[in-house]
Scaffold this active site. Structure first.
Site, PDB file in Angstrom:
ATOM      1  N   TRP A  66       0.832  -1.206   0.000  1.00  0.00           N
ATOM      2  CA  TRP A  66       0.000   0.000   0.000  1.00  0.00           C
ATOM      3  C   TRP A  66       0.860   1.248   0.000  1.00  0.00           C
ATOM      4  CZ3 TRP A  66      -4.383  -1.043  -1.894  1.00  0.00           C
ATOM      5  CH2 TRP A  66      -5.021  -2.245  -1.599  1.00  0.00           C
ATOM      6  N   ASP A  88      -1.356   6.700   6.310  1.00  0.00           N
ATOM      7  CA  ASP A  88      -2.475   5.858   5.882  1.00  0.00           C
ATOM      8  C   ASP A  88      -2.742   4.921   7.056  1.00  0.00           C
ATOM      9  OD1 ASP A  88      -4.164   3.943   4.864  1.00  0.00           O
ATOM     10  OD2 ASP A  88      -2.795   3.247   3.293  1.00  0.00           O
ATOM     11  N   LYS A 119     -12.458  -1.639   7.534  1.00  0.00           N
ATOM     12  CA  LYS A 119     -11.820  -2.604   8.447  1.00  0.00           C
ATOM     13  C   LYS A 119     -12.323  -2.372   9.876  1.00  0.00           C
ATOM     14  CE  LYS A 119      -8.332  -2.279   5.027  1.00  0.00           C
ATOM     15  NZ  LYS A 119      -8.406  -3.493   4.324  1.00  0.00           N
TER      16      LYS A 119
HETATM   17  C1  LIG Z   1      -3.307  -0.019   4.494  1.00  0.00           C
HETATM   18  C2  LIG Z   1      -4.240   0.090   3.326  1.00  0.00           C
HETATM   19  N1  LIG Z   1      -4.197   1.191   2.568  1.00  0.00           N
HETATM   20  C3  LIG Z   1      -5.011   1.341   1.508  1.00  0.00           C
HETATM   21  C4  LIG Z   1      -5.911   0.370   1.145  1.00  0.00           C
HETATM   22  C5  LIG Z   1      -6.789   0.575  -0.060  1.00  0.00           C
HETATM   23  O1  LIG Z   1      -8.018   0.955   0.390  1.00  0.00           O
HETATM   24  P1  LIG Z   1      -9.254   1.222  -0.591  1.00  0.00           P
HETATM   25  O2  LIG Z   1      -9.646  -0.095  -1.134  1.00  0.00           O
HETATM   26  O3  LIG Z   1     -10.255   1.845   0.341  1.00  0.00           O
HETATM   27  O4  LIG Z   1      -8.801   2.169  -1.643  1.00  0.00           O
HETATM   28  C6  LIG Z   1      -6.002  -0.794   1.916  1.00  0.00           C
HETATM   29  C7  LIG Z   1      -6.978  -1.846   1.561  1.00  0.00           C
HETATM   30  O5  LIG Z   1      -6.979  -2.938   2.066  1.00  0.00           O
HETATM   31  C8  LIG Z   1      -5.141  -0.942   3.028  1.00  0.00           C
HETATM   32  O6  LIG Z   1      -5.182  -2.033   3.777  1.00  0.00           O
END
Ligand SMILES: Cc1ncc(COP(=O)(O)O)c(C=O)c1O
Length: 361
Positions: free
Chosen positions: A101, A172, A196
């Site tokens: 991520w 994030d 989550k």
């Molecule tokens: C740490 C983290 N950042 C970003 C995301 C991406 O999130 P989204 O699907 O809401 O764009 C996730 C998705 O699992 C994640 O776990």
């Protein structure tokens, strides 16, 4: 048969929240309409919206000088919105890369301006959090430093966030927000997709320091500007009303559990229990993350070979355990222990793992 949900996100929601939503589904608060049918300009909806903001402020102890926004587009949209708003042509952004991520966040920043890696643990296959405790005297042209507080895919989590001097820190927090106490003041901005710990997918929470927001660029499309959403209290356009309603119910549930400290203590108990089962398995189960970087939210582990992992997943599914397959980029197994996963589910999983080991080692 009981079903234990270890999905990585969308993930388990508290049963009582689902039951309340069910009860209110066709007649919310004597309106004889579903929340899905309410205008986002109605008092009934606005009450939900602002109650959720108030609850989040109180649970996370968010100071007055911070704005709380409810946006769309998921955490992935934040990967782009952060550099769009805060990176100009004279600056560069620094990314601490601790998993897929963070890589994605960096990629988006690079498409907008200059962005570089401050630290990375890619060479260890992201088994640990980069060794960064303090970020001092960084180049004055650095617009911000970005990190990922919990790496959902690899199962690693920051214990203590790095100290920064004047450099804005952005995080994030998609997969561990609301799971433990932290000092909001350490960050200029943080964001999290809700699916989550906060509720269902569809809403993304952004919390940002007003002074930092004032530095944001004015030459970007209206919809991607944080200022647009600040000025309109996240009601510039139609918000994901039902997701925000669910978020509000989840926040109420967290309050009822005793708030963040009670949740954190239960999360610790759950994680310790599962890591203990891994550590006392005679190497039958092998944890992916280094001990000091282990996540309390996503527990990643492998078995001797793929066949055994397949068998584990099949037997687990039959025994009532869902969502244990590791992310396709890492393989193996992963149990996500978000706030709504009860201790009872973890106890049941540990018993199953013990039993499986005795039958297959
Ligand atoms: C740490 C983290 N950042 C970003 C995301 C991406 O999130 P989204 O699907 O809401 O764009 C996730 C998705 O699992 C994640 O776990």
């Amino acid at each position: 048969m009981a079903r234990f949900n270890f999905n990585p996100g969308p993930a388990a929601l508290p049963k009582s929240v689902l039951e309340t939503a069910q009860k209110e589904f066709t007649n919310y608060d004597s309106t004889h309409m579903s929340v899905l049918e309410l205008s986002h300009r109605s008092k009934s909806y606005e009450d939900i919206h602002f109650e959720a903001v108030k609850r989040l402020r109180s649970l996370l102890d968010i100071p007055e000088q911070y704005e709380v926004l409810f946006l769309q587009g998921g955490a992935s949209q934040q990967f782009a919105m952060v550099p769009m708003n805060f990176l100009n042509s004279e600056q560069s952004a620094s990314y601490i890369v601790s998993g897929s991520w963070s890589e994605k966040a960096l990629k988006e920043a690079k498409s907008i301006g200059q962005a570089e890696i401050y630290a990375s643990t890619k060479d260890t296959n992201y088994t640990k959090i980069p060794d960064v405790h303090s970020i001092q005297n960084i180049n004055e042209k650095t617009a911000y430093v970005h990190l990922t507080s919990n790496n959902t895919i690899y199962g690693t989590q920051w214990r203590d966030f790095p100290e920064t001097d004047t450099t804005p820190l952005i995080a994030d927090m998609s997969s561990d927000i609301l799971s433990r106490r932290f000092d909001v003041r350490s960050f200029s901005l943080f964001y999290a997709g809700a699916q989550k710990n906060l509720g269902p997918s569809g809403v993304t929470v952004v919390v940002a320091d007003r002074q930092f927001l004032e530095k944001s660029r004015k030459d970007i499309p209206t919809i991607f500007s944080y200022q647009t959403h600040v000025e309109k209290h996240s009601l510039y356009h139609t918000p994901p009303t039902f997701s925000i309603y669910m978020l509000n119910l989840v926040l109420k549930w967290v309050e009822e559990q005793g708030g963040i400290d009670a949740i954190e203590s239960l999360n610790k108990q759950k994680a310790e229990k599962l890591y203990d089962a891994i550590d006392h398995s005679n190497n039958f189960y092998k944890g992916h993350a280094e001990v000091a970087s282990r996540s309390a939210m996503n527990v990643t582990f492998t078995l001797e070979n793929k066949e055994l992992e397949e068998l584990f997943l099949q037997e687990a599914e039959e025994a009532g355990f869902s969502g244990l397959k590791g992310h396709r980029s890492v393989g193996g197994l992963r149990a996500s222990l978000y706030n709504a996963v009860p201790l009872e589910a973890v106890n049941a999983l540990c018993s199953f793992m013990d039993d499986f080991r005795h039958r297959h080692q």
